[in-house]
Motif scaffolding. Sequence first.
Motif, short mmCIF file in Angstrom:
data_model
loop_
_atom_site.label_atom_id
_atom_site.label_comp_id
_atom_site.label_asym_id
_atom_site.label_seq_id
_atom_site.Cartn_x
_atom_site.Cartn_y
_atom_site.Cartn_z
N TRP A 6 -2.43 0.22 10.42
CA TRP A 6 -3.19 0.36 9.18
C TRP A 6 -4.54 1.02 9.45
N ASP A 53 -10.12 1.12 5.23
CA ASP A 53 -11.07 1.81 4.35
C ASP A 53 -12.38 1.02 4.41
N TYR A 54 -13.29 1.44 5.31
CA TYR A 54 -14.50 0.66 5.55
C TYR A 54 -15.43 0.64 4.34
N ALA A 93 -14.57 0.32 1.30
CA ALA A 93 -14.07 -0.65 0.33
C ALA A 93 -13.85 -2.02 0.95
N SER A 94 -14.22 -2.19 2.21
CA SER A 94 -13.99 -3.45 2.93
C SER A 94 -15.32 -4.13 3.23
N GLU A 114 -15.35 -1.96 13.41
CA GLU A 114 -14.14 -1.16 13.40
C GLU A 114 -12.99 -1.98 13.96
N VAL A 120 -1.17 0.60 -0.06
CA VAL A 120 -2.53 0.10 0.17
C VAL A 120 -2.47 -1.42 0.30
N THR A 147 -4.27 -5.17 0.76
CA THR A 147 -5.47 -5.96 0.50
C THR A 147 -5.37 -7.25 1.31
N LYS A 152 -9.52 -3.56 2.83
CA LYS A 152 -8.60 -2.60 2.21
C LYS A 152 -8.15 -1.63 3.30
N ALA A 153 -6.85 -1.34 3.34
CA ALA A 153 -6.34 -0.45 4.37
C ALA A 153 -5.10 0.29 3.86
N LYS A 154 -4.87 1.46 4.43
CA LYS A 154 -3.69 2.27 4.10
C LYS A 154 -2.80 2.39 5.32
#
Length: 440
Positions: free
Chosen positions: A275, A278-279, A281-282, A303, A394, A396, A432-434
């Motif tokens: 994954w 998304d830093y 949005a995190s 990170e 995405v 959560t 949040k991650a993709k």
Amino acid sequence: MSARPTRYGAIAIALHWVIALCIIAMIPMGFWMTDAIREPGTQALAYRVFQFHKSVGFLILGLTVVRIVWRLAHPAPALPAAMKPWEAFAARVTHAAFYGLMLALPLTGWLYVSTGWAVSADRALAVPTSWFGLLSIPHLPWIGEASAALRRTVAFQAMGAHAMLAWTAVALIALHVGAALKHQFLERDGVLAHMVPGLPHGDAPAAPLPGAREKWLGRCAGFGLVLIIAQAAAIAVTPAPAPQLTAVATARPAPAATQTAPAPLPADSSQATAWAVDYGASRLGFSGTHSGDGFSGRFEKWEGDIRFDPANLPGSRATVLVQVGSARTGDATQEDALEGEEWLDFKGHPVARFEANAFKALGGDRYEAAGTLTLKNASVPVVLPFTFAERDGVATVKGSLKLDRRALDLGMQSDSGGDWVSMDIGVLVDLKAKRAATRS
């Protein structure tokens, strides 16, 4: 021989009244907070008042230096010719003493906070100083490196001197105000008009400039009185009670290796999904209580290398590195304290590491990650419960846990009993991650 002005200039008047109002406000503030900091119900407010008190103290110190420089370049108005010699002498001595107090009060306060010792609780208490939350004020370097016994002794002496100087200021203010009112309403010689715009000047002619002998005597007397005040405040204080130092035994594992960026986990057929975080949005946050009030903050730089799949928990792994110097609470004093050696120790150990290698399903969208947190010289096992939801590629993730700061040696010199900062520190993960391409 040049004539003196009939009143002080606008800058001198402004400096006089700003400093006067600051000192008048500081004295009752100081007496109140000294008692209030000991009471649980008022401790939180007293802590904030302490920080404001220190900020105003440095403001007084800076303005006093400006005022002295300005005064050396601009002569004061002449005293009335009818004023008795002893009154003129007393006026000069009082003014000299005020200048000494305006320097000595903030300087003794600065010395006290630099010791990192709380006289009210008789124990070490490292609290940084910031000027109205805008910039950090460094502590005096030599005292911070001294032994605990010496810092304690200096703290008691500095606080005793600070308190005695405050009472001296009360006496001088009363004398100064009384003399000004006497000249205004009894003598009617216009002395008060020197410093209060709009008041009429008296009709009494101005006294001639003092001769060399009078100048020398007045300056010597004023300087001598300042020295007497400083010496009396420094040595005529109640001796500090015998030390009651308590050693705090803290288990310290071997120093952790220098942390670097998380190395990508090797890809194989059993590895879970990678994954990309998304830093923006995190959020990686923390919370607790300080002096009875709740606080919360976040780490701005961190990170992670995360591999997670609900269908492949044995192949799931995560490594997260946190730059501890990026901790932010919105309070400059708290942030400076967090970076210090006793707390997160940004200089000595700039990176904290969380490594999870065992994941467990708890039912529904609930899981837990078991691993190790390494902070400073301590490594402790932790379990992070979290929820995982994925939509359109995405993910959560939300989770939280409690850390015992005793196990991580956080603030154990200043607050080993949890009287100021809660022993349990909450950690919040909102991520949040993709899905990322599989690394090879």
